[in-house]
Design a protein around this motif. Structure first.
Motif, PDB file in Angstrom:
ATOM      1  N   GLN A 205       0.843  -1.162   0.150  1.00  0.00           N
ATOM      2  CA  GLN A 205      -0.123   0.017  -0.026  1.00  0.00           C
ATOM      3  C   GLN A 205       0.973   1.274  -0.052  1.00  0.00           C
ATOM      4  N   VAL A 206       0.168   2.263  -0.382  1.00  0.00           N
ATOM      5  CA  VAL A 206       1.058   3.732  -0.554  1.00  0.00           C
ATOM      6  C   VAL A 206       1.676   4.055   0.782  1.00  0.00           C
ATOM      7  N   GLN A 207       0.590   3.950   1.758  1.00  0.00           N
ATOM      8  CA  GLN A 207       0.908   4.210   3.074  1.00  0.00           C
ATOM      9  C   GLN A 207       2.343   3.339   3.707  1.00  0.00           C
ATOM     10  N   ASP A 208       2.520   2.256   3.431  1.00  0.00           N
ATOM     11  CA  ASP A 208       3.503   1.495   3.570  1.00  0.00           C
ATOM     12  C   ASP A 208       4.716   1.782   2.915  1.00  0.00           C
ATOM     13  N   GLN A 209       4.479   2.158   1.690  1.00  0.00           N
ATOM     14  CA  GLN A 209       5.517   2.524   0.806  1.00  0.00           C
ATOM     15  C   GLN A 209       6.322   4.067   1.407  1.00  0.00           C
ATOM     16  N   GLU A 210       5.161   4.829   1.931  1.00  0.00           N
ATOM     17  CA  GLU A 210       5.956   5.920   2.523  1.00  0.00           C
ATOM     18  C   GLU A 210       6.408   5.487   3.642  1.00  0.00           C
ATOM     19  N   ARG A 211       6.018   4.757   4.650  1.00  0.00           N
ATOM     20  CA  ARG A 211       6.721   4.288   5.688  1.00  0.00           C
ATOM     21  C   ARG A 211       8.149   3.870   5.423  1.00  0.00           C
ATOM     22  N   ARG A 212       8.109   2.919   4.419  1.00  0.00           N
ATOM     23  CA  ARG A 212       9.587   2.175   4.263  1.00  0.00           C
ATOM     24  C   ARG A 212      10.582   3.747   3.729  1.00  0.00           C
ATOM     25  N   ALA A 213      10.040   4.459   2.775  1.00  0.00           N
ATOM     26  CA  ALA A 213      10.819   5.570   2.408  1.00  0.00           C
ATOM     27  C   ALA A 213      11.238   6.529   3.621  1.00  0.00           C
ATOM     28  N   MET A 214      10.315   6.528   4.442  1.00  0.00           N
ATOM     29  CA  MET A 214      10.740   7.331   5.694  1.00  0.00           C
ATOM     30  C   MET A 214      11.757   6.531   6.608  1.00  0.00           C
ATOM     31  N   MET A 215      11.700   5.393   6.475  1.00  0.00           N
ATOM     32  CA  MET A 215      12.489   4.392   7.290  1.00  0.00           C
ATOM     33  C   MET A 215      13.946   4.452   6.757  1.00  0.00           C
ATOM     34  N   VAL A 216      14.141   4.490   5.522  1.00  0.00           N
ATOM     35  CA  VAL A 216      15.307   4.687   4.736  1.00  0.00           C
ATOM     36  C   VAL A 216      15.886   6.001   4.694  1.00  0.00           C
ATOM     37  N   CYS A 217      14.969   7.197   4.500  1.00  0.00           N
ATOM     38  CA  CYS A 217      15.534   8.286   4.257  1.00  0.00           C
ATOM     39  C   CYS A 217      15.174   9.314   5.420  1.00  0.00           C
ATOM     40  N   GLY A 218      14.415   8.816   6.416  1.00  0.00           N
ATOM     41  CA  GLY A 218      14.444   9.649   7.509  1.00  0.00           C
ATOM     42  C   GLY A 218      13.100  10.364   7.689  1.00  0.00           C
ATOM     43  N   SER A 219      12.498  10.554   8.779  1.00  0.00           N
ATOM     44  CA  SER A 219      11.297  11.278   8.891  1.00  0.00           C
ATOM     45  C   SER A 219      11.368  12.851   8.397  1.00  0.00           C
ATOM     46  N   ALA A 220      12.643  13.441   8.840  1.00  0.00           N
ATOM     47  CA  ALA A 220      12.507  14.933   8.137  1.00  0.00           C
ATOM     48  C   ALA A 220      12.319  15.119   6.975  1.00  0.00           C
ATOM     49  N   PHE A 221      13.011  13.895   6.019  1.00  0.00           N
ATOM     50  CA  PHE A 221      12.933  14.068   4.472  1.00  0.00           C
ATOM     51  C   PHE A 221      11.349  13.918   4.155  1.00  0.00           C
ATOM     52  N   MET A 222      10.687  13.125   5.000  1.00  0.00           N
ATOM     53  CA  MET A 222       9.247  12.726   4.336  1.00  0.00           C
ATOM     54  C   MET A 222       8.626  14.021   4.972  1.00  0.00           C
ATOM     55  N   GLN A 223       8.778  14.405   5.986  1.00  0.00           N
ATOM     56  CA  GLN A 223       7.911  15.662   6.487  1.00  0.00           C
ATOM     57  C   GLN A 223       7.977  16.727   5.494  1.00  0.00           C
ATOM     58  N   ASN A 224       9.127  16.820   4.831  1.00  0.00           N
ATOM     59  CA  ASN A 224       9.265  17.836   3.964  1.00  0.00           C
ATOM     60  C   ASN A 224       9.381  17.495   2.512  1.00  0.00           C
ATOM     61  N   ALA A 225       8.651  16.596   2.122  1.00  0.00           N
ATOM     62  CA  ALA A 225       8.674  15.989   0.822  1.00  0.00           C
ATOM     63  C   ALA A 225       7.223  16.030   0.213  1.00  0.00           C
ATOM     64  N   ILE A 226       7.104  16.053  -0.866  1.00  0.00           N
ATOM     65  CA  ILE A 226       5.723  16.091  -1.695  1.00  0.00           C
ATOM     66  C   ILE A 226       5.841  14.974  -2.455  1.00  0.00           C
ATOM     67  N   HIS A 227       4.631  14.154  -2.660  1.00  0.00           N
ATOM     68  CA  HIS A 227       4.417  12.934  -3.543  1.00  0.00           C
ATOM     69  C   HIS A 227       4.048  13.121  -4.849  1.00  0.00           C
ATOM     70  N   LEU A 228       4.591  12.807  -5.859  1.00  0.00           N
ATOM     71  CA  LEU A 228       3.896  13.238  -7.114  1.00  0.00           C
ATOM     72  C   LEU A 228       3.797  11.915  -7.909  1.00  0.00           C
ATOM     73  N   ASP A 229       3.025  11.980  -9.076  1.00  0.00           N
ATOM     74  CA  ASP A 229       2.804  10.800  -9.847  1.00  0.00           C
ATOM     75  C   ASP A 229       2.305  11.565 -11.158  1.00  0.00           C
ATOM     76  N   MET A 230       2.974  11.371 -12.474  1.00  0.00           N
ATOM     77  CA  MET A 230       2.522  12.156 -13.497  1.00  0.00           C
ATOM     78  C   MET A 230       2.808  11.198 -14.562  1.00  0.00           C
ATOM     79  N   GLU A 231       1.752  11.287 -15.412  1.00  0.00           N
ATOM     80  CA  GLU A 231       2.233  10.431 -16.648  1.00  0.00           C
ATOM     81  C   GLU A 231       1.930  11.365 -18.145  1.00  0.00           C
ATOM     82  N   ARG A 232       2.808  11.143 -19.083  1.00  0.00           N
ATOM     83  CA  ARG A 232       2.601  12.025 -20.119  1.00  0.00           C
ATOM     84  C   ARG A 232       3.295  11.311 -21.332  1.00  0.00           C
ATOM     85  N   ALA A 233       2.791  11.061 -22.426  1.00  0.00           N
ATOM     86  CA  ALA A 233       3.312  10.415 -23.766  1.00  0.00           C
ATOM     87  C   ALA A 233       4.255   9.124 -23.416  1.00  0.00           C
TER      88      ALA A 233
END
Ligand code: ADP
Ligand code: MG
Length: 611
Positions: A205-233
């Motif tokens: 799940q997306v939330q679990d993935q955010e948790r993993r990203a946070m455990m790997v990169c630190g919660s300070a990063f996640m608190q100051n990050a934005i999620h994006l998902d963009m598709e084109r051509a």
């Protein structure tokens, strides 16, 4: 001269190992890639003494047959490709059939495995000059365990190059992190000297993935990050990008994956840097975890065993897509998004406490910026002196900019909802605005905030007005190479769009007849030269735009409320509302943060006040 003779298998492998096995982290990388190639969904990595004493990787992949065990340790032995045509479509991480043989030539290796069909475990060890193998039964569930002991025991010169246990482990941990971010569907456990350093469960799940990203990169990063998902051509970019104010002094928190592979690529780095250009503090590095998905036919994955390079068939399109997607995403961040992300992370944190302490990295504190003055300030002043006559255009543009005194939204008692940045309660020492919002206290650097909102409006005004071009009384003649002159001809239209008229007056001469009004005082020759060399090297240049932005930025700086000016409460509220409505308002023109939040919980902690 010695006689010609065949190298012993071990020596041949040792020579190959020189390329593949640099240090313990390279062993870990090879072993983990093998596990992933074998379809493992759970991988456990045990490290002793930074990897120099032992590295053990255990997986639940499809395993290796007893008959193939010895072969796996010999050179040019692989199950992954059978013909040269397979190379085109190779989707596994390794395929050269070299890693295990190389590792076994410079360490003591035991391979234990079992398969579903076989039902009983066997192990193989290799020894001696000819790397003959010894096979023995050994219980093991389906899957494979590779144990690598005493790395470089027989090549003391290389062993000497190993750094401290801590350094080697850091390198190795980085390898695990990268792979963990590339494969959310696989669980990873990393232990060092029997202590669990990371325990990352499969994250679907997306939330679990955010948790993993946070455990790997630190919660300070996640608190100051934005999620994006963009598709084109046919291109898709997703992941998390750090807000500009969460920049780092090193480029150490940058993960970019192309079709699931870690990639360090110039084109990618350039596009990302360019997207951050207008918002990043000078000399700082952005932080990001990004995933690009491209049709595999449009990208060559370099087959170099250690470098992580790719070649895009259409680099220009990829560059433009990366730049525009990130640029937009960063521009669109509003204080409310930032606050929402912070509370989201706090929630994730609250549900993943057991592993947090082990997993977080040192935090990058916003306080780092506190002491730094604006390095560009001197230059901006200087530049501005040279642009005195520009006052006219400055005034014209500023007359668009609504005066601060006219608040767009008034803070009235009836106001039903508290806006994201809240309502001003006071001004501190003529520098900071203190405001109260839902979460607690907001502190705003008023000059920085006003400077950014003015700058964004000047840019908008500039775009709406279009480029006002200024014919030169005396055209500027520039001596260039034949190639550059050709390039100028080819891109004549682009120059016109930006307000320039550049003509070819001879085989190696260009004439500049017109420049944008705002750049009247700029060094035209140098600018045109720089643009041409960008065009030749990268096929694009945003130098002219960057130059114009620089001027608008210094105009904004001078047109903004200075420190030590008293603001009324309605003026302060007007600024807060402007910030909520303005692109990139989270950082000033030099990339420093414009506001910060102290939640009630944080304040309570300061006063040891339980709730
Ligand atoms: P390559 O990965 O390039 O094929 P390696 O030397 O890394 O070469 O591995 C040789 C072979 O051993 C692989 O092709 C694979 O068949 C087998 N192998 C290695 N590690 C594992 C593993 N963890 N699980 C299953 N098979 C493995
Ligand atoms: Mg391999």
């Amino acid at each position: 001269m010695a006689r010609i003779h065949l190298l012993s298998p071990r020596l041949a492998n040792q020579i190959a190992a020189g390329e593949v096995v640099e240090r313990p982290s390279s062993v870990v990388k090879e072993l983990l890639e093998n596990s992933l190639d074998a379809g493992a969904t759970q991988v456990e990595i045990d490290i002793e003494n930074g990897g120099a004493r032992a590295i053990r990787v255990r997986d639940n992949g499809r395993g290796i047959d007893k008959e193939d065990l010895a072969l796996a340790l010999s050179r040019h032995a692989t199950s992954k490709i059978g013909s040269i045509d397979d190379l085109e479509a190779v989707s596994s991480l390794g395929f050269r059939g070299e890693a295990l043989a190389s590792i076994a030539s410079v360490a003591r290796v035991t391979l234990t495995a079992n398969t579903d069909a076989q039902g009983e475990g066997w192990k193989v060890e290799c020894e001696g000059q000819d790397m003959e193998t010894r096979l023995a039964p050994s219980p093991h569930p389906t899957g494979c365990t590779v144990e690598v002991r005493d790395l470089f025991f027989n090549t003391p010169a290389r062993r000497k190059f190993l750094r401290t246990e801590k350094t080697e482990f850091k390198h190795l941990e980085e390898v695990v992190k990268r792979l963990a971010l590339s494969r959310f569907d696989v669980g990873f456990v990393l232990r060092h000297n029997q202590r669990v350093v990371h325990n990352l469960r499969p994250a679907h799940q997306v939330q679990d993935q955010e948790r993993r990203a946070m455990m790997v990169c630190g919660s300070a990063f996640m608190q100051n990050a934005i999620h994006l998902d963009m598709e084109r051509a046919g291109l898709r970019l997703s992941g998390w990008v750090g807000l500009p104010a969460f920049s780092r002094s090193q480029a150490d928190l940058q993960y970019f994956f192309v079709n699931g592979r870690v990639v360090k690529d110039k084109l990618v780095t350039h596009a990302v840097r360019q997207a951050y250009r207008d918002v990043l503090y000078h000399g700082r590095h952005p932080a990001y975890i990004l995933y690009l998905e491209v049709d595999p036919a449009l990208v060559d994955v370099n087959v170099h065993p250690t470098k992580h390079e790719v070649r895009f068939r259409d680099g220009r399109t990829v560059h433009d897509f990366l730049f525009s997607t990130l640029h937009r995403a960063l521009a669109e961040v509003r204080p409310q998004d930032q606050l929402a992300q912070q509370s989201n992370v706090r929630e994730i944190e609250a549900t993943s406490l057991p592993y947090m302490e082990q997993a977080t990295m040192p935090l990058q504190s916003r306080a780092n910026y506190a002491a730094s003055s604006t390095p560009a300030a001197g230059r901006v002043e200087e530049q501005l002196a040279g642009y005195q006559h520009m006052r006219q255009s400055v005034d014209a543009l500023e007359a668009l900019v609504a005066p601060l005194e006219k608040p767009s939204v008034l803070a009235t008692a009836e106001e039903p909802e508290i806006p994201p940045l809240g309502f001003a309660v006071a001004q501190l020492h003529g520098i900071y605005i203190l405001a109260e919002n839902e979460q607690g206290l907001v502190v705003v650097d008023m000059h920085a905030a006003h400077e950014r909102t003015t700058y964004e409006r000047l840019k908008l005004a500039f775009e709406q007005q279009g480029v006002v071009a200024q014919p030169l009384l005396v055209p500027v003649s520039i001596a260039v190479s034949d190639r550059e002159a050709g390039c100028a001809e080819e891109y004549a239209d682009m120059f016109i769009q930006l307000g320039f008229v550049v003509e070819r007056a001879g085989p190696e001469t260009l004439l500049v007849r017109q420049v944008p009004g705002l750049l009247r005082q700029a060094d035209t020759e140098q600018l045109v030269r720089d643009v041409l060399s960008d065009m030749l090297a990268q096929g694009s240049s945003d130098r002219i735009r960057a130059h114009i932005n620089e001027i608008l930025s210094s105009m904004a700086c001078h047109g903004s409320v200075r420190a030590n000016r008293r603001l009324t409460i309605p003026e302060m509220n007007a600024l807060l509302r402007q910030m909520e409505a303005t692109e990139r308002s989270g950082q000033c023109n030099h990339g420093r943060p414009t506001w910060t939040q102290m939640t009630m919980v944080e304040l309570d902690k300061l006063f040891l006040r339980g709730r």
